[in-house]
Design a protein around this motif. Structure first.
Motif, mmCIF file in Angstrom:
data_model
loop_
_atom_site.group_PDB
_atom_site.id
_atom_site.type_symbol
_atom_site.label_atom_id
_atom_site.label_comp_id
_atom_site.label_asym_id
_atom_site.label_seq_id
_atom_site.Cartn_x
_atom_site.Cartn_y
_atom_site.Cartn_z
ATOM 1 N N ILE A 198 0.551 -1.079 -0.198
ATOM 2 C CA ILE A 198 0.039 -0.100 0.000
ATOM 3 C C ILE A 198 0.891 1.445 -0.044
ATOM 4 O O ILE A 198 2.110 0.974 0.363
ATOM 5 C CB ILE A 198 -1.072 0.098 1.086
ATOM 6 N N GLU A 199 0.304 2.284 -0.245
ATOM 7 C CA GLU A 199 1.055 3.778 -0.703
ATOM 8 C C GLU A 199 1.458 4.105 0.770
ATOM 9 O O GLU A 199 0.836 3.799 1.999
ATOM 10 C CB GLU A 199 0.138 4.660 -1.259
ATOM 11 N N VAL A 200 2.507 4.966 0.743
ATOM 12 C CA VAL A 200 3.100 5.386 2.159
ATOM 13 C C VAL A 200 2.113 6.279 2.842
ATOM 14 O O VAL A 200 2.013 6.009 4.036
ATOM 15 C CB VAL A 200 4.511 6.262 1.852
ATOM 16 N N GLU A 201 1.556 6.998 2.171
ATOM 17 C CA GLU A 201 0.399 7.714 3.028
ATOM 18 C C GLU A 201 -0.633 7.075 3.674
ATOM 19 O O GLU A 201 -1.063 7.122 4.633
ATOM 20 C CB GLU A 201 -0.391 8.711 1.912
ATOM 21 N N ARG A 202 -1.038 5.986 3.088
ATOM 22 C CA ARG A 202 -2.017 4.954 3.705
ATOM 23 C C ARG A 202 -1.290 4.397 4.925
ATOM 24 O O ARG A 202 -2.026 4.222 5.969
ATOM 25 C CB ARG A 202 -2.597 4.030 2.645
ATOM 26 N N SER A 203 -0.138 3.902 4.633
ATOM 27 C CA SER A 203 0.748 3.358 5.799
ATOM 28 C C SER A 203 0.704 4.203 6.721
ATOM 29 O O SER A 203 0.389 3.952 8.183
ATOM 30 C CB SER A 203 2.006 2.778 5.363
ATOM 31 N N LEU A 204 0.952 5.546 6.878
ATOM 32 C CA LEU A 204 1.219 6.474 7.808
ATOM 33 C C LEU A 204 -0.254 6.576 8.551
ATOM 34 O O LEU A 204 -0.295 6.713 9.864
ATOM 35 C CB LEU A 204 1.908 7.846 7.320
ATOM 36 N N SER A 205 -1.145 6.498 7.840
ATOM 37 C CA SER A 205 -2.346 6.920 8.360
ATOM 38 C C SER A 205 -2.878 5.879 9.194
ATOM 39 O O SER A 205 -3.478 5.973 10.239
ATOM 40 C CB SER A 205 -3.475 7.074 7.279
ATOM 41 N N LEU A 206 -2.783 4.742 8.705
ATOM 42 C CA LEU A 206 -3.210 3.302 9.493
ATOM 43 C C LEU A 206 -2.456 3.420 10.963
ATOM 44 O O LEU A 206 -3.003 2.659 12.062
ATOM 45 C CB LEU A 206 -2.676 2.059 8.535
ATOM 46 N N MET A 207 -1.079 3.586 10.707
ATOM 47 C CA MET A 207 -0.349 3.599 11.930
ATOM 48 C C MET A 207 -0.655 4.258 12.958
ATOM 49 O O MET A 207 -0.667 4.168 14.138
ATOM 50 C CB MET A 207 1.526 3.776 11.633
ATOM 51 N N LYS A 208 -1.141 5.637 12.591
ATOM 52 C CA LYS A 208 -1.358 6.687 13.441
ATOM 53 C C LYS A 208 -2.768 6.174 14.120
ATOM 54 O O LYS A 208 -2.967 6.136 15.419
ATOM 55 C CB LYS A 208 -1.736 7.801 12.934
#
Length: 309
Positions: free
Chosen positions: A92-102
């Motif tokens: 998945i895209e980096v922005e989606r990963s960052l959002s999910l981690m948060k």
């Protein structure tokens, strides 16, 4: 007992329904990848907690909520590297990963997620200087979200070299295994970048590369699981012993329920997949209602009800 799910495949991304079925049943069957013995592994009774390994926990959020309602702590090792598509075909895209981690940290607490920048792969698309800059950008975005990043340099097994060579021909890049001192220099830079954003850098099972600012990692960490439970208002004491899988490994003892050659993410450097074609075929053969993530073809079905080990 701690259950690992799984360093052999991405269960949260691809096998969440199966895991939920087995969690509700209270056990799963798994095959030892070396001796091929079949074990029945408890998923409720006698389980202290879970360690999940993933690149995409999105499909698994509801499962995590159910595990938490059962009062069972978990930690997610969340891999986020931001590599080019030539190296990571379908993550998945980096922005989606960052959002999910948060979202995970906001929901389950700051100790529930460990960032993995792993493996570090040196190619003409991702030279060591690129890693220093890329890691720093990601660390800045993850400040206040995670307190640890686990790293290691790619281990170039024969199958890894074969898959990298095929990808290199297709996408016209080169790759190499840098000398140890170059690796240590990069690790010191990454450790400094992480520390600037409140993120401790740990190194997974490569003790010969330990250097200033870098600590050995314990990916299966009973103390972190206890911290997660404490953050949920639970009192847990996990009497697991340190039982590493290889030199430099500080993991607490665990049982893994995954299967090799079942993750279709398509990462060219993956040690757990011989070919993406095989992984996609085995993923397509998966039955979420099975006792096994993927039953071995030689196993006779219709065995007697399992006895938990």
């Amino acid at each position: 007992m701690i259950v690992s799910a799984s360093y052999r495949t991405d269960i949260p991304a691809f096998y969440g329904r199966w895991f939920l079925n087995r969690f509700r049943a209270g056990w799963a069957k798994a095959v030892n990848p070396y001796g091929r013995q079949v074990s029945t592994i408890p998923l409720r009774q006698g389980v202290d907690g879970f360690v999940f390994w993933t690149r995409n926990p999105g499909p698994f959020l509801g499962v995590l909520a159910e595990i938490r309602r059962a009062g069972m702590p978990f930690v997610l090792h969340y891999t986020l590297t931001g590599y080019p598509r030539a190296l990571e075909t379908s993550v998945i895209e980096v922005e989606r990963s960052l959002s999910l981690m948060k979202e995970l940290v906001d929901t389950h607490g700051p100790r529930a997620v460990v960032w993995r920048y792993d493996p570090i792969l040196a190619t003409s698309l991702t030279p060591l200087e690129w890693h220093a800059e890329n890691f720093t950008r990601l660390a800045a975005r993850l400040e206040g979200i995670t307190d640890e990043v686990s790293v290691s340099f790619a281990t170039l097994y024969r199958k890894t070299e074969r898959n990298l060579a095929a990808a290199a021909r297709a996408h016209r890049f080169g790759w190499s295994d840098p000398p140890p001192e170059d690796k240590r220099t990069l690790l010191r830079r990454l450790a400094a970048s992480g520390a600037a954003h409140g993120i401790r850098l740990t190194l997974c099972s490569q003790p010969d590369l330990l250097t200033a600012g870098v600590e050995p990692s314990a990916c299966i960490d009973a103390r972190r699981l206890e911290d997660v439970a404490k953050g949920w208002g639970l009192d847990r004491r996990i009497a697991a012993k340190v039982k590493g899988n290889r030199p430099g490994c500080l993991c607490h003892e665990s049982r893994d329920i995954g299967e090799y050659d079942t993750c279709p993410h398509g990462c060219t450097y993956c040690y757990a997949v011989n070919t993406r074609t095989l992984a996609k075929r085995r993923h397509a053969e998966h039955d979420p209602d099975s006792e096994f993530l993927l039953p071995p073809p030689w196993l006779e079905q219709g065995d007697a009800p399992p006895t938990l080990l």
